[in-house]
Scaffold this active site. Sequence first.
Site, PDB file in Angstrom:
ATOM      1  CE1 TYR A  48      -3.131  -2.863  -0.078  1.00 21.23           C
ATOM      2  CE2 TYR A  48      -4.490  -1.635   1.630  1.00 21.23           C
ATOM      3  CZ  TYR A  48      -4.225  -2.619   0.518  1.00 21.23           C
ATOM      4  OH  TYR A  48      -5.410  -3.421   0.400  1.00 21.23           O
ATOM      5  CE  LYS A  95       1.591 -17.371  -0.359  1.00 23.51           C
ATOM      6  NZ  LYS A  95       1.005 -18.708  -0.451  1.00 23.51           N
ATOM      7  CG  ASP A 113      -2.078 -19.389   1.123  1.00 24.16           C
ATOM      8  OD1 ASP A 113      -1.404 -18.928   1.846  1.00 24.16           O
ATOM      9  OD2 ASP A 113      -1.726 -20.142   0.217  1.00 24.16           O
ATOM     10  CG  ASP A 140      -7.596  -3.549   3.070  1.00 24.67           C
ATOM     11  OD1 ASP A 140      -8.713  -3.282   3.813  1.00 24.67           O
ATOM     12  OD2 ASP A 140      -7.389  -3.091   2.022  1.00 24.67           O
TER      13      ASP A 140
END
Length: 343
Positions: free
Chosen positions: A128, A180, A214, A238
């Site tokens: 972001y 991740k 995930d 988010d």
Amino acid sequence: MTADSKTIPATLIPGDGIGPEIVESVTEILDAVGAPFSWDSQLAGMAGVDAVNDPLPKQTIESIRRTGLALKGPLTTPVGGGFKSINVTLRQEFGLFANLRPTKTIVPGGKFEDIDLVLFRENLEGYYAAMEHYIPVGNDPKGIALSSGFNSRAECRRIVKYAFEYAVQNNRKTVTIVHKANILKLLTGLFLEEGRKVAEEYKGRIAFNERIVDACAMQLVINPWQFDVIVTTNLFGDILSDLTAGLVGGLGMAPGANIGDNAAVFEAVHGSAPDIAGKGIANPLALLLAAVMMLRHVGRKDLADRIDSAIAKVITSGKVRTKDLGGDASTKDLTAALKQALS
């Protein structure tokens, strides 16, 4: 701050669409419990554009700088005109590094009962804060879109430390670091590396585990009760914070806080809902729950607990609920019922 009777200056931003209606409801309820806030009302969003052609007027920024505290109704960032996202600008302007999103079951009888978890999202970095540009391919000037986000060791450490400190102060048991690092080995690998170091400092006090994002998303839907405090990077935070809101009925029940060293901005996470603005049917609970967080932030846990109890009492009884919660009550009806439950 101490729990006493002295007033606390705070900036109040009514916002756009349903904003002014729900802000009026929330301030009424805060007045009913004798909340200590002394409001400085300021414009932002479309209201700011209409007044001074600026969605985040200098006067509003100066007010937050002076008070260090704001309660904000939903805002509309104007489309076109080169205006930056108001929320992003506020975060950067005041270094609001921690986005705090609690998720708690209030409306009984949904798919998930007894949810009580808190998500911390790093607010200033990641994708972001990305530098983006196009690379031409053949005759296409926009053949490839390139984005490079960044994470700094210092900010990774700061947000994880904040989550662990919150866990200690609020009798939480476990912090889950979500990443991740199996694919984004450097970008989120750094976050995981710093997170593990911070976790070591709290060994024996707060348990710690880690999840790939995930897998975490899947597990939140299958068994959300295994999570207590989650801390993650900007983009993942988010997405996951809206997922967790979905577990308890959606964004109409989702409060948020953006916290920095010198300022804190509390808000309803949902949008300005222009389609129902002015109809008197908006649900003020997300903003009221944000105001409850704000009371806790300034040390008035006593008042926060009173409002929490009133919300639980009114919503559990099921007699007075707004349309989005399966009832037919107006904003004013719900406000009156909450004030009645407080008295």
